[in-house]
Design a protein around this motif. Structure first.
Motif, PDB file in Angstrom:
ATOM      1  N   ARG A   1       0.852  -1.192   0.000  1.00 20.46           N
ATOM      2  CA  ARG A   1       0.000   0.000   0.000  1.00 20.46           C
ATOM      3  C   ARG A   1       0.882   1.234   0.000  1.00 20.46           C
ATOM      4  O   ARG A   1       1.667   1.444   0.920  1.00 20.46           O
ATOM      5  CB  ARG A   1      -0.886  -0.026   1.237  1.00 20.46           C
ATOM      6  CG  ARG A   1      -1.744   1.174   1.372  1.00 20.46           C
ATOM      7  CD  ARG A   1      -3.180   0.814   1.140  1.00 20.46           C
ATOM      8  NE  ARG A   1      -4.002   1.944   1.504  1.00 20.46           N
ATOM      9  CZ  ARG A   1      -4.762   2.559   0.641  1.00 20.46           C
ATOM     10  NH1 ARG A   1      -4.831   2.117  -0.578  1.00 20.46           N
ATOM     11  NH2 ARG A   1      -5.484   3.580   1.000  1.00 20.46           N
TER      12      ARG A   1
ATOM     13  N   ARG B   1      -3.182   3.303  -6.530  1.00 18.08           N
ATOM     14  CA  ARG B   1      -4.490   2.734  -6.852  1.00 18.08           C
ATOM     15  C   ARG B   1      -4.771   1.622  -5.867  1.00 18.08           C
ATOM     16  O   ARG B   1      -3.860   1.024  -5.320  1.00 18.08           O
ATOM     17  CB  ARG B   1      -4.496   2.177  -8.277  1.00 18.08           C
ATOM     18  CG  ARG B   1      -4.784   3.262  -9.263  1.00 18.08           C
ATOM     19  CD  ARG B   1      -4.869   2.855 -10.682  1.00 18.08           C
ATOM     20  NE  ARG B   1      -5.355   1.550 -11.016  1.00 18.08           N
ATOM     21  CZ  ARG B   1      -5.347   1.081 -12.237  1.00 18.08           C
ATOM     22  NH1 ARG B   1      -4.885   1.816 -13.208  1.00 18.08           N
ATOM     23  NH2 ARG B   1      -5.793  -0.113 -12.506  1.00 18.08           N
ATOM     24  N   ARG B   2      -6.006   1.318  -5.691  1.00 22.46           N
ATOM     25  CA  ARG B   2      -6.361   0.353  -4.660  1.00 22.46           C
ATOM     26  C   ARG B   2      -6.151  -1.092  -5.083  1.00 22.46           C
ATOM     27  O   ARG B   2      -5.732  -1.907  -4.299  1.00 22.46           O
ATOM     28  CB  ARG B   2      -7.812   0.560  -4.271  1.00 22.46           C
ATOM     29  CG  ARG B   2      -7.995   1.887  -3.589  1.00 22.46           C
ATOM     30  CD  ARG B   2      -9.346   1.974  -2.919  1.00 22.46           C
ATOM     31  NE  ARG B   2      -9.428   3.227  -2.201  1.00 22.46           N
ATOM     32  CZ  ARG B   2     -10.355   4.121  -2.391  1.00 22.46           C
ATOM     33  NH1 ARG B   2     -11.294   3.917  -3.269  1.00 22.46           N
ATOM     34  NH2 ARG B   2     -10.359   5.229  -1.692  1.00 22.46           N
ATOM     35  N   ARG B   3      -6.445  -1.440  -6.324  1.00 25.25           N
ATOM     36  CA  ARG B   3      -6.469  -2.854  -6.683  1.00 25.25           C
ATOM     37  C   ARG B   3      -5.283  -3.324  -7.510  1.00 25.25           C
ATOM     38  O   ARG B   3      -4.678  -4.327  -7.225  1.00 25.25           O
ATOM     39  CB  ARG B   3      -7.752  -3.174  -7.432  1.00 25.25           C
ATOM     40  CG  ARG B   3      -8.948  -3.048  -6.537  1.00 25.25           C
ATOM     41  CD  ARG B   3     -10.158  -3.738  -7.134  1.00 25.25           C
ATOM     42  NE  ARG B   3     -11.254  -3.693  -6.196  1.00 25.25           N
ATOM     43  CZ  ARG B   3     -12.318  -2.949  -6.325  1.00 25.25           C
ATOM     44  NH1 ARG B   3     -12.441  -2.181  -7.387  1.00 25.25           N
ATOM     45  NH2 ARG B   3     -13.253  -2.968  -5.421  1.00 25.25           N
ATOM     46  N   ARG B   4      -4.958  -2.632  -8.595  1.00 17.51           N
ATOM     47  CA  ARG B   4      -3.999  -3.169  -9.559  1.00 17.51           C
ATOM     48  C   ARG B   4      -2.630  -2.522  -9.510  1.00 17.51           C
ATOM     49  O   ARG B   4      -1.897  -2.593 -10.473  1.00 17.51           O
ATOM     50  CB  ARG B   4      -4.567  -3.027 -10.963  1.00 17.51           C
ATOM     51  CG  ARG B   4      -5.733  -3.947 -11.208  1.00 17.51           C
ATOM     52  CD  ARG B   4      -6.155  -3.856 -12.637  1.00 17.51           C
ATOM     53  NE  ARG B   4      -7.109  -2.763 -12.782  1.00 17.51           N
ATOM     54  CZ  ARG B   4      -7.394  -2.167 -13.908  1.00 17.51           C
ATOM     55  NH1 ARG B   4      -6.795  -2.504 -15.008  1.00 17.51           N
ATOM     56  NH2 ARG B   4      -8.279  -1.209 -13.956  1.00 17.51           N
TER      57      ARG B   4
END
Length: 129
Positions: free
Chosen positions: A2, A56-59
């Motif tokens: 993160r 970005r949160r996912r990728r």
């Protein structure tokens, strides 16, 4: 992993290998390919000088590669031969490989042929013959 905005500030390149800045915080003297093109310039063979990252949160993070503006070269002008080649390439995209006619529009890659060849009975979008 993160990433926070503070993690993305690496002007020396220790963490990411090249100087890295948070999104929209690149110092003066750097530009993306699009920004260079808007100014009538191109990278001209130079390597990527820096990058901007946005978490970005996912990728994973979004990356914008940056180039030195002072090392950029002017965009090459279009010659008559290049204009002719471009016109031929665009015309070829309009010719249907099924019937050989000029469709009047660029043939969709999803169909591979013009609409009448792809839907001979008028089945496109609920149209009944």
């Amino acid at each position: 992993m993160r990433l926070r905005r503070a993690d993305l500030f690496d002007p020396t390149g220790e963490r990411f290998g090249i100087p890295t800045f948070p999104w929209r915080m690149a110092p003066d003297g750097y530009a993306t390919r699009r920004q260079l093109r808007a100014a009538g310039l191109r990278p001209g063979g130079q390597q990527v000088a820096a990058q901007c990252l946005r978490p970005r949160r996912r990728r994973g993070p979004l990356v914008a590669y940056l180039y030195h503006i002072d090392q950029a070269k002017p965009v090459r002008p279009m010659t008559p031969a290049r204009w002719t080649a471009l016109a031929k390439a665009n015309a070829a995209r309009r010719v249907c490989p099924g019937c050989g006619r000029d469709a009047g529009y660029v043939i969709p890659a999803s169909l591979g042929t013009c609409v009448p060849c792809a839907y001979p009975q008028g089945e496109a979008h609920g149209i009944a013959a």
